[in-house]
Structure formats: C-alpha cells, structure tokens
Design an enzyme around this catalytic site. Sequence first.
Site, short mmCIF file in Angstrom:
data_model
loop_
_atom_site.label_atom_id
_atom_site.label_comp_id
_atom_site.label_asym_id
_atom_site.label_seq_id
_atom_site.Cartn_x
_atom_site.Cartn_y
_atom_site.Cartn_z
CG ASP A 1 9.24 -75.19 15.39
OD1 ASP A 1 9.14 -75.88 14.37
OD2 ASP A 1 10.03 -74.24 15.50
CG ASP B 1 15.21 -74.14 12.82
OD1 ASP B 1 16.41 -74.10 13.08
OD2 ASP B 1 14.62 -73.29 12.13
P1 B16 Z 1 15.23 -79.28 6.49
P2 B16 Z 1 11.06 -76.19 12.13
C1 B16 Z 1 12.18 -75.86 9.75
O1 B16 Z 1 12.24 -76.40 11.04
C2 B16 Z 1 13.09 -74.65 9.62
O2 B16 Z 1 12.64 -73.60 10.48
C3 B16 Z 1 13.08 -74.16 8.20
O3 B16 Z 1 13.93 -73.02 8.06
C4 B16 Z 1 13.56 -75.30 7.28
O4 B16 Z 1 13.51 -74.90 5.92
C5 B16 Z 1 12.65 -76.52 7.50
O5 B16 Z 1 12.67 -76.89 8.87
C6 B16 Z 1 13.09 -77.72 6.68
O6 B16 Z 1 14.30 -78.19 7.20
O7 B16 Z 1 15.85 -78.62 5.30
O8 B16 Z 1 16.22 -79.64 7.58
O9 B16 Z 1 14.35 -80.44 6.11
O10 B16 Z 1 11.14 -74.76 12.54
O11 B16 Z 1 9.73 -76.59 11.50
O12 B16 Z 1 11.48 -77.12 13.23
MG MG Z 2 10.94 -73.21 14.01
#
Ligand code: B16
Ligand code: MG
Length: 216
Positions: free
Chosen positions: A8, A10
Amino acid sequence: MIKAVIFDLDGVLVTTDELHFQAWKQLAEELGIEGFTKADNARQRGVSRMASLEVVLEKTDRKFSDEEKTALAEKKNDMYVKSLSSLSPLDVLEGVNNFIAYLRGKGVKIAVGSASKNTPLILTKTNLAHKFDAVSCGLDTQKSKPDPEVFLIAAQKLGIAPSECVVIEDSDAGIEAAKAGGMYAVAVGEAEHNKMADISAASVDGLYKTIEMFGR
Ligand code: B16
Ligand code: MG
C-alpha cells in the site's frame, strides 16, 4: 511460496496520511464543520477520495448535489497536491528502502497497490518509482478497497498468482481487500490490530521475519 509483495502507499511507504488529514480538515472548516478529528480521518484510510468526502459530509446537515460533491473533492485534492510540493525521499517511512532492497535480493517481485490517484506523482517525488516492478492505483480501478480490484490488477501486472502475493496494508479496508483477493495480508501501523490479517507488524522494520514465515 511467496513470489510478490504488494505495498500500500499512503501510510505504508510514505507519510502522506498526515497531509490527507490536514487537507480534509481544512475543507471541513471551510464548510463550517468544527471538530474534524483523527478518529474521523481513520475512517478515510485506504478508501477512495469520494468515500472519504462522505466521512466529512456526515458531520453536517447540509445537502450537496453530485456536482457540488465533485467540486468539493477536487478542492480537497488541490489542497492536498499543493501540500505534496515539499514531498521528498525523506518522507519515505523508516526501513522501507532497506526492505525493498532485501526483497529484491531474494528475487521477490514488488508492486504498489494504492487507492490514490496521486500515486505516480508521489512515487516520483519520493524517488521510489523506479524501484517497483508494477504499480496499480486509483487510476487503474473502478472499485475501491475493500474490493480487491487494485491488488488483483497489481498481481496481474506482475504475472503472479494472487495466492503467491503478500499485501502490506495500514487500513482495515485494505486488509479486507487483500483477503477478498485471496492474498496474504500483513497489517502495519493503524491496522496493526486487525483480526483479518494473517500477521501484524508494528512497522515495516518488523516485516523481515514475516516474509520468512511465508516461506521465502
Ligand atoms: P487520492 P492508500 C489512499 O491511499 C488513502 O489512504 C486515502 O485516505 C485516500 O482517500 C485514497 O488513497 C485516495 O487518494 O485522493 O490521492 O486519490 O492508502 O490506498 O495508498
Ligand atoms: Mg494506506
């Protein structure tokens, strides 16, 4: 035998989770919503941008049309992307680069599986992009975690069967997605106590033993 590890992004590879929180908090304040907390933010972990917006909007009685919701999500994303301008290799979480090098040394394929549509930008700014064999992200998917799509696409891009993949995740939605996809799931950070995970590790540093346990 484990042939691939899907990370993953984030909260596992980089520290962008705090930046997401700050941008959603700012949007909430602009909407007159006081007290958007870390507990609210925990429910946004790993889920799509639009699903994350719903977590914010639950805190107000105001109603928004689909067009207005799209505009709000764009506004949050603009704030978030602005805050990424200072992102650098220093924002890669501790132990990540060493662990990637270790996996490479063992001949394990590595991929990213992230809900974020900002994945390519983040990987470039943190100097991680060239280290992965495949990237699957919000730009590739129709369904978001807990649906397994993002991880299944990663496995497909690698050419490895789901049953030979381990997913490393910091969100409950991501752990559920990995299990739904028939993969091993390792929970780190905020997901550390998730009962669906095969194994938990306090941080990426704790993962070496985990991989050995999976027979590598
Ligand atoms: P974006 P991951 C996720 O990343 C985040 O944890 C989540 O909080 C966010 O809403 C989602 O990505 C979408 O991100 O707005 O930048 O497209 O944890 O799946 O790497
Ligand atoms: Mg994450």
